[in-house]
Design a protein around this motif. Structure first.
Motif, PDB file in Angstrom:
ATOM      1  N   PRO A 182      58.494  55.137  19.375  1.00 63.20           N
ATOM      2  CA  PRO A 182      59.548  56.308  19.315  1.00 63.20           C
ATOM      3  C   PRO A 182      58.817  57.189  20.401  1.00 63.20           C
ATOM      4  O   PRO A 182      57.713  57.170  20.967  1.00 63.20           O
ATOM      5  CB  PRO A 182      59.450  57.083  17.974  1.00 63.20           C
ATOM      6  N   ASP A 183      59.718  58.172  21.049  1.00 60.47           N
ATOM      7  CA  ASP A 183      59.643  59.065  21.980  1.00 60.47           C
ATOM      8  C   ASP A 183      58.307  60.061  21.301  1.00 60.47           C
ATOM      9  O   ASP A 183      58.021  60.187  20.373  1.00 60.47           O
ATOM     10  CB  ASP A 183      60.549  59.899  22.276  1.00 60.47           C
ATOM     11  N   SER A 184      57.523  60.609  22.511  1.00 62.33           N
ATOM     12  CA  SER A 184      56.541  61.360  22.190  1.00 62.33           C
ATOM     13  C   SER A 184      56.922  62.717  21.570  1.00 62.33           C
ATOM     14  O   SER A 184      58.064  63.322  21.660  1.00 62.33           O
ATOM     15  CB  SER A 184      55.522  61.770  23.298  1.00 62.33           C
ATOM     16  N   CYS A 185      56.238  63.506  20.512  1.00 62.31           N
ATOM     17  CA  CYS A 185      56.646  64.406  20.071  1.00 62.31           C
ATOM     18  C   CYS A 185      56.482  65.766  21.085  1.00 62.31           C
ATOM     19  O   CYS A 185      56.873  67.032  20.785  1.00 62.31           O
ATOM     20  CB  CYS A 185      55.872  64.893  18.866  1.00 62.31           C
ATOM     21  N   CYS A 186      55.551  65.774  22.248  1.00 62.15           N
ATOM     22  CA  CYS A 186      55.193  66.702  22.994  1.00 62.15           C
ATOM     23  C   CYS A 186      56.640  67.114  23.828  1.00 62.15           C
ATOM     24  O   CYS A 186      57.458  66.425  24.145  1.00 62.15           O
ATOM     25  CB  CYS A 186      54.275  66.101  24.040  1.00 62.15           C
ATOM     26  N   THR A 187      56.785  68.438  23.957  1.00 61.49           N
ATOM     27  CA  THR A 187      57.765  69.242  24.541  1.00 61.49           C
ATOM     28  C   THR A 187      57.387  69.855  25.807  1.00 61.49           C
ATOM     29  O   THR A 187      58.134  70.214  26.755  1.00 61.49           O
ATOM     30  CB  THR A 187      58.436  70.532  23.592  1.00 61.49           C
ATOM     31  N   GLY A 188      56.188  70.166  26.133  1.00 60.10           N
ATOM     32  CA  GLY A 188      55.695  70.669  27.555  1.00 60.10           C
ATOM     33  C   GLY A 188      55.400  71.916  27.258  1.00 60.10           C
ATOM     34  O   GLY A 188      54.760  72.506  28.294  1.00 60.10           O
ATOM     35  N   ASP A 189      55.546  72.676  26.523  1.00 61.55           N
ATOM     36  CA  ASP A 189      55.209  74.257  26.198  1.00 61.55           C
ATOM     37  C   ASP A 189      54.181  74.535  25.504  1.00 61.55           C
ATOM     38  O   ASP A 189      53.842  75.365  25.009  1.00 61.55           O
ATOM     39  CB  ASP A 189      56.741  74.810  25.715  1.00 61.55           C
ATOM     40  N   GLU A 190      53.470  73.350  25.013  1.00 60.73           N
ATOM     41  CA  GLU A 190      52.163  73.622  24.135  1.00 60.73           C
ATOM     42  C   GLU A 190      50.997  73.979  24.814  1.00 60.73           C
ATOM     43  O   GLU A 190      50.924  73.363  26.288  1.00 60.73           O
ATOM     44  CB  GLU A 190      51.874  72.425  23.138  1.00 60.73           C
ATOM     45  N   ILE A 191      49.984  74.447  24.459  1.00 57.16           N
ATOM     46  CA  ILE A 191      48.617  74.782  24.871  1.00 57.16           C
ATOM     47  C   ILE A 191      47.982  73.195  25.111  1.00 57.16           C
ATOM     48  O   ILE A 191      47.489  72.764  26.122  1.00 57.16           O
ATOM     49  CB  ILE A 191      47.767  75.401  24.132  1.00 57.16           C
ATOM     50  N   LEU A 192      48.101  72.450  24.212  1.00 53.68           N
ATOM     51  CA  LEU A 192      47.842  71.116  24.125  1.00 53.68           C
ATOM     52  C   LEU A 192      48.714  70.203  23.071  1.00 53.68           C
ATOM     53  O   LEU A 192      49.080  70.797  22.187  1.00 53.68           O
ATOM     54  CB  LEU A 192      46.462  70.842  23.794  1.00 53.68           C
ATOM     55  N   CYS A 193      49.135  69.346  23.461  1.00 55.10           N
ATOM     56  CA  CYS A 193      49.865  68.119  22.759  1.00 55.10           C
ATOM     57  C   CYS A 193      49.434  67.062  23.077  1.00 55.10           C
ATOM     58  O   CYS A 193      49.157  66.326  24.157  1.00 55.10           O
ATOM     59  CB  CYS A 193      51.163  68.236  23.125  1.00 55.10           C
ATOM     60  N   LEU A 194      49.155  65.859  21.980  1.00 52.31           N
ATOM     61  CA  LEU A 194      48.767  64.897  22.004  1.00 52.31           C
ATOM     62  C   LEU A 194      49.576  63.858  21.280  1.00 52.31           C
ATOM     63  O   LEU A 194      49.554  64.031  20.004  1.00 52.31           O
ATOM     64  CB  LEU A 194      47.144  64.567  21.558  1.00 52.31           C
ATOM     65  N   GLY A 195      50.371  63.102  21.774  1.00 54.06           N
ATOM     66  CA  GLY A 195      51.507  62.387  21.044  1.00 54.06           C
ATOM     67  C   GLY A 195      51.047  60.651  21.407  1.00 54.06           C
ATOM     68  O   GLY A 195      50.868  60.185  22.250  1.00 54.06           O
ATOM     69  N   ILE A 196      50.919  60.193  20.204  1.00 55.27           N
ATOM     70  CA  ILE A 196      50.495  58.824  19.889  1.00 55.27           C
ATOM     71  C   ILE A 196      51.414  58.287  18.920  1.00 55.27           C
ATOM     72  O   ILE A 196      51.117  58.085  17.631  1.00 55.27           O
ATOM     73  CB  ILE A 196      49.002  58.754  19.618  1.00 55.27           C
TER      74      ILE A 196
END
Length: 85
Positions: A10-24
């Protein structure tokens, strides 16, 4: 290990406005102390409801650098163990 027959993640959960996002979004295989494990870690997200101060940003950067350095060291240990076998 590696028996995941579903080749589509599935697509990553990261939206780009987080301080840190690690989507696996797909499970990863890990061998820890000779034990085969499958880790499902869809999303690690760090965000703040308020604007961070410069001091807070620097503290976060220090912590993240430590975490990333530890991950790199784990990868180096894994590579060294693989080369020995």
């Amino acid at each position: 290990m590696g028996n995941n027959n579903n080749n589509v993640c599935p697509d990553s959960c990261c939206t780009g406005d987080e301080i840190l996002c690690l989507g696996i979004p797909c499970p990863i295989d890990i061998v820890l102390l000779g034990i085969e494990l499958q880790v499902e870690l869809p999303c690690i997200r760090i965000s703040s409801p308020t604007e961070l101060t410069e001091e807070q940003v620097q503290q976060l950067l220090g912590v993240l650098q430590g975490i990333l350095a530890s991950l790199v060291n784990l990868g180096n240990i894994e590579s060294a163990n693989t080369e020995e076998n």
